[in-house]
Design a protein around this motif. Structure first.
Motif, PDB file in Angstrom:
ATOM      1  N   ALA A  34      -7.892  11.890  -0.521  1.00 14.43           N
ATOM      2  CA  ALA A  34      -9.329  11.607  -0.703  1.00 14.43           C
ATOM      3  C   ALA A  34      -9.742  10.476   0.231  1.00 14.43           C
ATOM      4  N   SER A  35     -10.788  10.688   1.047  1.00  7.53           N
ATOM      5  CA  SER A  35     -11.096   9.678   2.057  1.00  7.53           C
ATOM      6  C   SER A  35     -11.965   8.559   1.511  1.00  7.53           C
ATOM      7  N   ASP A  36     -12.624   8.762   0.379  1.00 10.45           N
ATOM      8  CA  ASP A  36     -13.246   7.613  -0.284  1.00 10.45           C
ATOM      9  C   ASP A  36     -13.087   7.732  -1.799  1.00 10.45           C
ATOM     10  N   CYS A  37     -13.424   6.669  -2.499  1.00  3.96           N
ATOM     11  CA  CYS A  37     -13.225   6.652  -3.955  1.00  3.96           C
ATOM     12  C   CYS A  37     -14.267   7.496  -4.658  1.00  3.96           C
ATOM     13  N   ALA A  38     -15.488   7.453  -4.152  1.00  4.31           N
ATOM     14  CA  ALA A  38     -16.576   8.172  -4.820  1.00  4.31           C
ATOM     15  C   ALA A  38     -16.274   9.665  -4.906  1.00  4.31           C
ATOM     16  N   SER A  39     -15.606  10.227  -3.907  1.00  8.48           N
ATOM     17  CA  SER A  39     -15.338  11.668  -3.933  1.00  8.48           C
ATOM     18  C   SER A  39     -14.475  12.045  -5.135  1.00  8.48           C
TER      19      SER A  39
ATOM     20  N   GLY B  27       0.812  -1.212   0.000  1.00 12.18           N
ATOM     21  CA  GLY B  27       0.000   0.000   0.000  1.00 12.18           C
ATOM     22  C   GLY B  27       0.845   1.261   0.000  1.00 12.18           C
ATOM     23  N   GLY B  28       0.171   2.398  -0.136  1.00  8.94           N
ATOM     24  CA  GLY B  28       0.850   3.688  -0.146  1.00  8.94           C
ATOM     25  C   GLY B  28       0.645   4.449   1.149  1.00  8.94           C
ATOM     26  N   ALA B  29       0.974   5.742   1.117  1.00  5.06           N
ATOM     27  CA  ALA B  29       0.944   6.564   2.326  1.00  5.06           C
ATOM     28  C   ALA B  29      -0.474   6.927   2.760  1.00  5.06           C
ATOM     29  N   THR B  30      -1.403   6.954   1.815  1.00  3.52           N
ATOM     30  CA  THR B  30      -2.800   7.247   2.142  1.00  3.52           C
ATOM     31  C   THR B  30      -3.686   6.141   1.576  1.00  3.52           C
ATOM     32  N   ARG B  31      -4.941   6.118   2.024  1.00  3.16           N
ATOM     33  CA  ARG B  31      -5.880   5.121   1.505  1.00  3.16           C
ATOM     34  C   ARG B  31      -5.982   5.231  -0.012  1.00  3.16           C
ATOM     35  N   ALA B  32      -6.132   6.473  -0.498  1.00  4.63           N
ATOM     36  CA  ALA B  32      -6.305   6.663  -1.944  1.00  4.63           C
ATOM     37  C   ALA B  32      -5.082   6.161  -2.708  1.00  4.63           C
ATOM     38  N   GLU B  33      -3.890   6.384  -2.159  1.00  2.00           N
ATOM     39  CA  GLU B  33      -2.682   5.894  -2.840  1.00  2.00           C
ATOM     40  C   GLU B  33      -2.634   4.363  -2.832  1.00  2.00           C
ATOM     41  N   SER B  34      -3.081   3.765  -1.740  1.00  4.55           N
ATOM     42  CA  SER B  34      -3.129   2.296  -1.685  1.00  4.55           C
ATOM     43  C   SER B  34      -4.090   1.750  -2.730  1.00  4.55           C
ATOM     44  N   VAL B  35      -5.262   2.382  -2.853  1.00  2.30           N
ATOM     45  CA  VAL B  35      -6.252   1.926  -3.839  1.00  2.30           C
ATOM     46  C   VAL B  35      -5.684   2.094  -5.246  1.00  2.30           C
TER      47      VAL B  35
END
Ligand code: CTP
Ligand code: MG
Length: 221
Positions: A182-187, A79-87
């Motif tokens: 970004a805290s979720d993908c939809a945003s 994964g990456g440093a943030t959730r969005a980077e991991s996704v």
């Protein structure tokens, strides 16, 4: 139509404060990650899974998938440093042929197949994204420091959960460039003008943030 799941499990779990990343903290008789992984693997709606694991925890994640007999796990990325980077890193492992990508947080272990069905089937109506969401039970205030600025009409508000589902091309475009915090993908899809629908979520899909949440979730197993 193939549906790929991305399971975001690469967070450190700072607020939980355990001696290991949140995904590997025990829930019932297995690591937290195992619960949502097994449920995704068992779902007839899901064809393949990519897991994003914390740095140094890729091997334990693969071993866990093997132990649980999760035959749909295609790969495990760091994964990456943030959730969005991991996704974003996991999305790079999803093949171009995938029609739909569903993104789920390992921090939401109690994933009912009915929620997966709701998000995947709603995509057939032509939306750019589907978000499971629940009503806001409390009165919500906007504040400036400690001063109340206004009371927001909660009828207009929803708490967004995962899994969120997207046509794979829409999600790929949304994740081009800097995805930052970004805290979720939809945003990210919304920011590009995408049309996102909410469908009923599930109160059992609560997110594990602190130790008390872990107790509440184990009561739901
Ligand atoms: N996540 C991730 N990669 C990151 C950060 C978070 O894949 N760099 C995942 C987490 O593993 C979790 C989900 O995103 O499944 C939601 O994140 P959150 O609940 O905030 O988990 P953590 O970031 O691990 O917890 P904390 O914020 O307390 O450190
Ligand atoms: Mg976090």
């Amino acid at each position: 139509m193939s549906v790929w799941a991305v399971l975001a499990a690469a967070g450190s779990g700072e607020r939980l404060g355990a001696d290991r990343p949140k995904a590997f903290v025990r829930l019932g008789d297995q690591p937290l990650l195992g619960e949502s992984l097994a449920r995704l693997d068992e779902s007839d709606w899901i064809d393949a899974i990519v897991v994003a694991a914390p740095p140094g925890w890729e091997e334990p994640a693969i071993l866990l998938a093997e132990e649980l007999g999760c035959s749909k796990v295609s790969s495990c990325v760091t994964g990456g440093a943030t959730r969005a980077e991991s996704v974003k890193l996991a999305l790079a492992e999803v093949p171009a042929e995938a029609a739909v990508v569903l993104v789920h947080d390992a921090a939401r272990p109690i994933l009912d197949d009915a929620v997966i069905e709701r998000v995947v089937t709603a995509l057939n109506e032509g939306w750019d994204g589907i978000v499971p969401a629940v009503a806001v039970p409390d009165t919500v205030k906007r504040v400036d420091g400690d001063r109340v600025v206004e009371t927001i009409d909660r009828e207009e508000l929803r708490l967004a959960q995962t899994p969120q589902a997207f046509p794979s091309e829409v999600l790929r475009r949304a994740f081009e460039g800097d995805v930052g915090g970004a805290s979720d993908c939809a945003s990210l899809v919304e920011a590009r003008g995408g049309r996102v629908k909410v469908v009923p979520g599930d109160l059992r899909l609560m997110k594990i943030t602190d130790a008390r949440d872990l107790e509440r979730a184990s009561a739901l197993l």
